[in-house]
Design an enzyme around this catalytic site. Structure first.
Site, PDB file in Angstrom:
ATOM      1  N   ARG A  52       0.750  -1.177   0.102  1.00  0.00           N
ATOM      2  CA  ARG A  52      -0.050  -0.010   0.075  1.00  0.00           C
ATOM      3  C   ARG A  52       0.756   1.376   0.012  1.00  0.00           C
ATOM      4  NH1 ARG A  52      -5.765  -0.719   1.829  1.00  0.00           N
ATOM      5  NH2 ARG A  52      -6.126  -2.549   0.608  1.00  0.00           N
ATOM      6  N   ARG A 105      -3.808   6.466   0.929  1.00  0.00           N
ATOM      7  CA  ARG A 105      -4.181   7.813   1.389  1.00  0.00           C
ATOM      8  C   ARG A 105      -3.388   8.455   2.258  1.00  0.00           C
ATOM      9  NH1 ARG A 105      -9.270   4.560   3.427  1.00  0.00           N
ATOM     10  NH2 ARG A 105      -7.781   3.159   3.468  1.00  0.00           N
ATOM     11  N   ARG A 162      -7.987  11.631  -5.288  1.00  0.00           N
ATOM     12  CA  ARG A 162      -9.259  10.981  -4.807  1.00  0.00           C
ATOM     13  C   ARG A 162     -10.465  12.004  -4.661  1.00  0.00           C
ATOM     14  NH1 ARG A 162     -12.135   8.109  -3.971  1.00  0.00           N
ATOM     15  NH2 ARG A 162     -12.121   6.675  -1.973  1.00  0.00           N
ATOM     16  N   ASP A 210      -6.624  -2.942  -7.486  1.00  0.00           N
ATOM     17  CA  ASP A 210      -7.171  -3.785  -6.378  1.00  0.00           C
ATOM     18  C   ASP A 210      -7.379  -5.174  -6.816  1.00  0.00           C
ATOM     19  OD1 ASP A 210      -8.248  -2.615  -3.619  1.00  0.00           O
ATOM     20  OD2 ASP A 210      -9.560  -4.229  -4.382  1.00  0.00           O
ATOM     21  N   TYR A 259     -14.979 -11.987  -0.011  1.00  0.00           N
ATOM     22  CA  TYR A 259     -15.634 -10.881  -0.521  1.00  0.00           C
ATOM     23  C   TYR A 259     -16.997 -11.252  -1.277  1.00  0.00           C
ATOM     24  CZ  TYR A 259     -12.105  -7.998   1.279  1.00  0.00           C
ATOM     25  OH  TYR A 259     -11.252  -7.261   1.940  1.00  0.00           O
TER      26      TYR A 259
END
Ligand code: CP3
Length: 355
Positions: free
Chosen positions: A35, A39, A48, A84, A162
């Site tokens: 990552r 963010r 974003r 992703d 998921y």
């Protein structure tokens, strides 16, 4: 399936990352971070504000731009394509959204065996064209700098969780209920997911990725060893076997598998990605020192003052003991609160201490 594996590359690589992935001697320990584009970077947050996550991921120029942010800012030794693990589910028929602050959501999760049979197995060239194009752009941009591009995909169990739970789960109740009640449909589901991920990884190799990482984020959190061996390991073995045909180094990263690390690592992959739970030397001994490893600083250490962070980095490097075949990384993704100064100092410190 249309993806073609490129001819195996047998020339000795020059980049420290690809050399370490092959267990070759390096002038310094390579470092990249799970990552690394996220963010915690102000430039990422600014992008974003103007674009949804899935828009960033599927627009090649934007995905390439985001990928390069941390590489340019900190001089990391590898670039993981900004993507992703979940978008490949969309082509199979699952409706994915990233609700603000809420993590990923699947609007039509699998609840019956019929849902499994309705899932498609389309080629990645059709469904993941944006990411494949981002890899081509990155390869062109990074080749002159000798910074390799890493492609990645999720492992079948993690994706199944998921698809069945409809989001990130705490206890994986629905997933395990389905697995135990409908073992034949479970097998068909993991086979379909594995087929799609193998094709996607081969397509990423075809687009120019120089290493591939498989993320099995949740199997170790959800399952004991016997269930892992019975319901997950055969599918992971099949995936690693399919992908090994590329001749590229493949990183097998599974989170939370300390109880059965040998079994998880035994599914395949050239490099074993270690999470932060075990001291690096202990985990490496269990995997076998002849096998390269990647890891394994606790990403929370980057929230500590520099003295503490430096001691933790030194501990990882001391435990690696200067053996060939160590890629420095965190043992799970950087968190949004990570101060960029700590990332910069981490990279500089690993570089200074190992060169
Ligand atoms: O820099 C990089 O490492 C590459 C990009 C990357 C992303 N996701 C972008 C992303 C990678 C390698 C992933 C993998 C991924 N995605 C995993 C496996 C690794 C792991 O962390 O265990 C998993 C389980 C996912 C699924 C996923 N995507 C979740 C659970 C979330 C929400 C949680 C969160 O951190 O917000 C995402 C969203 C996501 N994927 C973000 C990023 C940068 C943050 C979202 C944002 O910008 O809003």
């Amino acid at each position: 399936m249309t993806a073609q594996a490129p001819a195996a590359v047998d020339v000795e690589p020059t980049s420290v990352f690809l050399r370490a992935c092959r267990g070759l001697p390096v002038e310094r320990t390579p470092v990249w971070l799970l990552r690394q584009a996220g963010r915690y970077l102000a430039d990422y947050r600014a992008l974003r504000e103007r674009h949804e996550l899935l828009e960033l991921v599927s627009t090649p120029e934007l995905a390439a731009q985001v990928t390069l942010l941390p590489v340019d800012a900190f001089g990391l030794d590898a670039a993981i394509v900004f993507a992703d693990i979940l978008p490949p589910l969309v082509g199979m028929g699952l409706e994915l959204e990233f609700a603000a602050g809420d993590g990923p959501r699947i609007r039509n999760p699998i609840s019956a065996t019929r849902d499994v049979d309705l899932l498609g197995v389309p080629p990645a060239e059709e469904t993941m064209a944006g990411t494949l194009e981002a890899i081509r752009i990155l390869r062109e941009e990074l080749e002159p700098r000798d910074v390799p591009v890493i492609g990645f995909a999720g492992a079948p169990f993690t994706l199944a969780s998921y698809a069945i739970e409809g989001g990130t789960s705490r206890d994986f109740t629905r997933t395990k209920a389905f697995m135990l009640s409908e073992p034949a449909a479970w097998k068909r589901l993991l086979t379909k997911l594995g087929t799609v991920q193998a094709d996607y990884l081969l397509a990423q190799a075809g687009a120019g990725a120089q290493a591939l990482q498989v993320f099995d984020s949740w199997a170790g959190r959800a399952l004991g060893r016997d269930d892992y061996l019975r319901y997950v390991a055969p599918h992971n073995r099949e995936l690693f076997a399919a992908v090994s045909r590329t001749g590229l180094p493949v990183i097998n990263f599974a989170l939370g598998v300390s109880a059965y690390l040998e079994d998880a690592a035994g599914c395949g992959g050239d490099v074993v990605g270690l999470d932060w739970q075990l001291p690096l030397d202990e985990a490496w001994a269990r995997v076998g020192f002849e096998r390269p490893v990647q890891g394994n600083l606790d990403p929370a250490a980057l929230l500590a003052p520099w003295r503490e962070l430096r001691a933790r980095i030194d501990d990882v490097l001391d435990r690696a003991g200067g053996r060939p075949g160590h890629v420095f990384n965190v043992g799970h993704g950087l968190v949004p609160q990570t101060p960029t100064d700590n990332v910069r100092r981490l990279v500089e410190h690993v570089r200074e201490r190992t060169s």
